[in-house]
Structures are given as C-alpha cells and as structure tokens.
Design a protein around this motif. Structure first.
Motif, PDB file in Angstrom:
ATOM      1  N   GLY A   1    -152.360  86.495 -36.005  1.00 42.89           N
ATOM      2  CA  GLY A   1    -153.519  86.673 -35.156  1.00 42.89           C
ATOM      3  C   GLY A   1    -154.831  86.445 -35.911  1.00 42.89           C
ATOM      4  O   GLY A   1    -154.836  86.196 -37.126  1.00 42.89           O
ATOM      5  N   PRO A   2    -155.943  86.538 -35.216  1.00 47.93           N
ATOM      6  CA  PRO A   2    -157.250  86.236 -35.820  1.00 47.93           C
ATOM      7  C   PRO A   2    -157.571  87.061 -37.063  1.00 47.93           C
ATOM      8  O   PRO A   2    -158.099  86.523 -38.036  1.00 47.93           O
ATOM      9  N   LEU A   3    -157.266  88.356 -37.052  1.00 50.77           N
ATOM     10  CA  LEU A   3    -157.585  89.196 -38.215  1.00 50.77           C
ATOM     11  C   LEU A   3    -156.838  88.736 -39.460  1.00 50.77           C
ATOM     12  O   LEU A   3    -157.421  88.638 -40.553  1.00 50.77           O
ATOM     13  N   VAL A   4    -155.545  88.468 -39.297  1.00 51.40           N
ATOM     14  CA  VAL A   4    -154.760  87.978 -40.435  1.00 51.40           C
ATOM     15  C   VAL A   4    -155.308  86.632 -40.900  1.00 51.40           C
ATOM     16  O   VAL A   4    -155.424  86.377 -42.106  1.00 51.40           O
ATOM     17  N   GLY A   5    -155.646  85.757 -39.946  1.00 51.98           N
ATOM     18  CA  GLY A   5    -156.212  84.456 -40.307  1.00 51.98           C
ATOM     19  C   GLY A   5    -157.502  84.599 -41.095  1.00 51.98           C
ATOM     20  O   GLY A   5    -157.701  83.923 -42.112  1.00 51.98           O
ATOM     21  N   ILE A   6    -158.405  85.497 -40.659  1.00 53.47           N
ATOM     22  CA  ILE A   6    -159.678  85.687 -41.355  1.00 53.47           C
ATOM     23  C   ILE A   6    -159.454  86.266 -42.756  1.00 53.47           C
ATOM     24  O   ILE A   6    -160.013  85.769 -43.745  1.00 53.47           O
ATOM     25  N   PHE A   7    -158.623  87.343 -42.836  1.00 51.29           N
ATOM     26  CA  PHE A   7    -158.432  88.001 -44.140  1.00 51.29           C
ATOM     27  C   PHE A   7    -157.697  87.107 -45.135  1.00 51.29           C
ATOM     28  O   PHE A   7    -158.024  87.069 -46.321  1.00 51.29           O
ATOM     29  N   SER A   8    -156.683  86.366 -44.654  1.00 53.62           N
ATOM     30  CA  SER A   8    -155.996  85.445 -45.568  1.00 53.62           C
ATOM     31  C   SER A   8    -156.949  84.320 -45.974  1.00 53.62           C
ATOM     32  O   SER A   8    -156.918  83.841 -47.119  1.00 53.62           O
ATOM     33  N   GLY A   9    -157.842  83.895 -45.035  1.00 50.82           N
ATOM     34  CA  GLY A   9    -158.856  82.904 -45.374  1.00 50.82           C
ATOM     35  C   GLY A   9    -159.842  83.429 -46.410  1.00 50.82           C
ATOM     36  O   GLY A   9    -160.269  82.687 -47.304  1.00 50.82           O
ATOM     37  N   ILE A  10    -160.208  84.705 -46.288  1.00 46.78           N
ATOM     38  CA  ILE A  10    -161.120  85.305 -47.276  1.00 46.78           C
ATOM     39  C   ILE A  10    -160.468  85.318 -48.660  1.00 46.78           C
ATOM     40  O   ILE A  10    -161.103  84.987 -49.668  1.00 46.78           O
TER      41      ILE A  10
END
Length: 563
Positions: free
Chosen positions: A83-92
C-alpha cells in the motif's frame, strides 16, 4: 541504446528477484504479505522493500557522476504489495541510501524513489496486483521512469549533463523497470498460489478430521469425546501429540508425552492458560516460555487455539511437536480450521441437546397430562354407578387406575404396540361409558406386530383428539376405527372417525407447528425427528365428514436413543 547497460541492469534486477523469491518461500513473509494491515506489517514490509531498493542501487552501473540502477523497482513493488505507506517508507529508505552515495543526480533520485513508491501504492489500490494486466504494468513502469527522468532534468545540474545521461540510459532503465515489475508480480502470484494450496490442503485435512469426529462430539465436550477426537486428529494429521482441554482441566492427551508424570502434565495446564489469555492462535516454544520446563520432556513446541461456544471459550485444542515448530502455513491453517470446526460441532451438540431436552419436556408434559375435566367427569360417572351398577363402577375405577399407573411408571421413550394398545383400551372403556353407548370402536390389529416398538404417546393423543374434538360434539352414531397393519417394510397405523372434522386453516397450523398445544404438533415433529422428514402425520379431514390420521413406522433402522 547501449546493450551493455541493458544487460547489466537486467543482471541487477535478476539478483534482486532471486532474493525476493527466496524470501517469498518463508512462511513468515507470506503471512506478512497477505496478512491484515497494521503498524508492524507496515514497518517490516517497508524495511524489506527498502532493502531491495538499496540492492538495486548497490548493483548499479557507474556512468560519469551518476548511477544507472533498478532502485525504483523495489519502491514501486513495495507500494503494490503493502500500500501507499509501505511504498513511501521503502522509497524513503532507498532514497536516503541513494542520496548518501552522492553525485549530481542524488537529490532528484532520492525524491523520485519516494514518489515512485507512492505511485506503486496508489496503483495497488486501483488495481489488484494479482490481476493486473500487462498493459497496466507497462503503464506503471513507464510512469515511474517518467517521474524519475523529469525530476533529474529539473533538479540535476548542469542540465546538459542530466540530458545527456537520460538520453543514454532512458531505454535500458525503462525496459528493465517494466520487466522487473513484471517479474516481481509473477513471484508474488506464485507466493499467493502456494498460500492458497496450503490453505486447501489444510481445509481438506480439517474437513476429513471433522467428518470423523462429528459422531463423537454429538455428546458435547467431555473426557470420552475429547479422547476419541484427539485420537482421530493424531492419526490423520500425523503430529506428535494432541491435547484437548476444557477451561479447567486437561480432558485428553494422545501421542508422545501422554504417559508423563504430574510435573510434565502441569505444562499442558500452563499452555492452556496461555492460549485462553489470547484472542488468537498461539505458537509456543515450551523450553523458552515456561520456567519449569523439564529438559527431558520430549515435546519442544506447540500451537494451540481456543474452542468456543456462543463466543465464549469452552476449551482448547493443542498440537505438539518434538522439535521447534516450523510454522508452515498448512499447519497453522489446519489448527485454526480444526478449532473452528470443532467449535461448530460443540455448538451443534449443545443445540441438539437443547432440542432433545425440549422434546423430552414436551413428552413428559404429555405423559403427565391427565386433563382435569376428564378426571372429574370420570369420577362423577363412577359415583353415579356406585349404587346402580357397582360392578361397572369397579371396572371404571380399575381402568382409571391403570391409566394413572401407566403415566406414572412409563419413563421410556419407546413402548411396544401391545403396551400402547393396552393403555388405550383402558381409556376407551371409560369413554364408552361416558358417551352412553354413542361411541362404537372397531379395531383391526395385526397381532404379529404387537412387539413392534413405537415412540411412546404417539397413538393415544391421536385417539383422544378424535374423541374429544371430533366425536364428542356429535349427538349419536359416533364411530372410531383403529387399524394397525403391514405396508411393505413399514407398519401403518390409521385412526379414523366420523366426527365434525378439521378446517383447512387449523390443519395447516397443526402440521406447521403453529399450534399452542403439545399434541398433534409434538407427535408430527417427533416422528420426523426420529425417522426423517418423509415421516410424520398425514391428516385428511373434511368439516362435517370426519378425520383420517395415518402414520408409518419403518420396521428396521430404529434408533431407540432418540426421543
């Protein structure tokens, strides 16, 4: 297009995919991917896909002062999976690592990694990852690469160097990103397939066990049913030991450790307590979680779940292993499915018990049902004959006492046909006198059937109904016909009167259990409960012409433990 860059990037994505394939075989990882959302799942998945993003960077190709890599694949797939949160945090995570390496594209690459992770999360919401068409995957890969390239051209300085870099690596990086996303989606489709297969295996195993345990659990959860159930689970599931408990004590231990002493058996009680404290299935390492664990105890791990009734725990199911539990999805699904199925069986047993108790209560009410007006009228009749016909009065008293004696002494669920008819004859002798010769009774009984067992109080209430509701309102010519005969492999019983009959509405209420009384409806329901839905009362009646009541009883297959 530089073919060397394309091949190097392809090698890069293959390495990351192989690592993902290996991680995907771990049951814990599969549970995370397809488990419920929560902060723990988000953190762990973010770390995993952030790490894959870092691997994409580390295996990148140095071009001037920049890196051609597959970094954004990890972030995009992280978003698709978690989901979006995992995508953002893994992107960070992947972006910070890329920024720490430096280079004139570092800031642009860091920001684009986060945005691509968000893009993957949004795509995962719009499209089910496992049902994405190839066109969607291509569009996702193109969009992710387009975001990255626009940011590089906007933020990287000098612009000429950034433009030259993108012209050189645009086709290879875009092609490999699309291919990488495709490979990852395929990997997760296989993981899901494994998940479904393990669930199907566990479900089949649980259903096989449940079908064999059902007859034993019909009596509820007790020492006998628990032992029989545990033996079946131990045999079919091929586990080292099975323990079934209620909330207070261990009901059954089958398998390794069943012959241990009191000290070791105390472990089972501790496991029960630990399971009952949790709302979910528990996995326990006995040697680590229990201080008094004896090193010679042969069992090292357990997985257990609650058995519930009406949403309240009534016991536990515990599966034990001689080694550390390897937490396969099949084993987890098996224990969870078994606990739920056994809980359903326990609830069904309780429902069946309550049904039998209700039917027994109704039967007891029928047995105790000497109507006051019948008693008073009979006593008045006897008194009137005490002077004029003492012999008849004496016979009536004998018949009345016989009726009382049968009601008081008859505690069985089944009587022989002879016993039923003897009680009916006493009753009819009284009614004949009370009818003052208006009542004529004809009986045709096949004497070879007198030892045939039939449910108690099936025939008498029908005869009482015919007399009191059908014949009594008539002035004269009251006829009652009772016939018992063979009909192929059944005994057919027929009660016919020429009384006032029953109207259609009342007849429908009787057969649909909508009456307040416990006569006809009780008989109809008991016959169907004992012999099946094809049995029961068949009533044919016309107002003013009389009523015919028939029912059949099979001559074989009688279960005398049924009410």
């Amino acid at each position: 297009m530089d073919l060397t860059i394309l091949l190097r990037l392809f090698e890069n994505v293959v390495v990351v995919a192989l690592i993902s394939l290996f991680i995907g075989q771990l049951n814990y990882f599969r549970l995370l991917i397809y488990g419920k959302n929560g902060w723990k799942r988000t953190v762990i998945l973010s770390v995993i896909f952030g790490f894959l993003s870092i691997l994409g960077t580390e295996n990148g190709i140095q071009i001037d002062d920049a890196l051609a890599n597959t970094r954004i694949v990890g972030a995009v797939v992280g978003g698709l999976v978690g989901g979006p949160l995992v995508g953002i945090f893994s992107g960070i995570i992947g972006g910070i690592h890329r920024y720490s390496i430096g280079g004139f594209t570092a800031a642009a690459c860091a920001i684009s990694t986060v945005l691509c992770g968000l893009l993957g999360g949004l795509a995962g919401i719009k499209y089910d990852m496992l049902r994405m068409k190839w066109q969607h995957i291509v569009l996702l890969g193109l969009t992710a690469e387009l975001i990255q390239k626009i940011l590089v051209l906007l933020l990287a300085k000098p612009f000429a160097a950034a433009l030259a870099l993108e012209l050189k690596i645009a086709i290879p990086t875009t092609s490999v990103t699309i291919l990488g996303v495709m490979i990852f989606i395929r990997i997760f489709m296989n993981i899901k397939l494994l998940q479904d297969q393990s669930g199907a295996i566990a479900a089949n195993l649980a259903l096989s066990i449940a079908s064999r345990t059902l007859p034993h659990l019909r009596t509820g959860l007790n020492e006998t049913s628990a032992k029989q159930t545990a033996e079946i689970i131990h045999e079919i599931a091929n586990v080292d030991a099975v323990v079934i408990t209620d909330c207070d004590q261990t009901l059954s231990i089958v398998g390794v450790g069943s012959d241990r002493g009191l000290h070791e058996k105390a472990i089972y009680a501790q496991v029960t307590e630990a399971i009952l404290k949790q709302n979910k299935m528990r996995i326990l390492s006995l040697d680590k979680e229990f201080a008094h664990f004896h090193r010679n105890f042969p069992l090292k791990s357990a997985v257990g779940a609650k058995l519930v009734h009406n949403s309240k725990p009534v016991g536990t199911l515990q599966i034990y292993y001689k080694s550390s539990f390897k937490e396969t999805q099949t084993d987890l699904n098996l224990v969870d499915g078994l606990a739920k199925l056994l809980s359903v069986q326990i609830e069904l047993a309780e429902i069946e018990k309550q049904t039998k108790m209700r039917q027994q209560a109704e039967l007891n009410a029928l047995q105790a049902q000497i109507k006051p007006h019948f008693l008073f009228n009979t006593l008045s009749t006897i008194m009137s004959y005490c002077r004029t016909n003492p012999e008849l009065a004496r016979n009536l008293l004998g018949n009345l006492s016989d009726i009382f004696r049968r009601n008081l002494n008859n505690k069985n669920n089944f009587n022989s046909l002879k016993e039923e008819l003897d009680g009916i004859k006493s009753y009819l002798e009284i009614e004949k006198v009370r009818f003052a010769n208006r009542l004529k009774v004809t009986m045709e009984i096949d004497e070879s059937l007198l030892n045939m067992k039939l449910p108690v109080l099936t025939l008498q209430p029908i005869i009482e109904n015919s007399i009191h509701h059908g014949l009594f309102p008539k002035i004269n010519n009251c006829l009652l016909f009772i016939r018992v005969c063979k009909n192929r492999n059944h005994v057919q019983i027929r009660v016919e009167d020429n009384g006032i009959g029953i109207n259609e509405k009342r007849l429908a209420e009787i057969l649909n259990h909508q009456t307040k009384g416990i006569g006809f409806s009780n008989i109809h329901r008991r016959l169907q409960s004992i012999y099946g839905k094809d049995y029961g009362l068949h009533i044919k009646s016309e107002p003013g012409s009389g009523t015919i009541v028939t029912f059949e009883i099979p001559m074989t297959g009688l279960k005398e433990d049924v009410i």
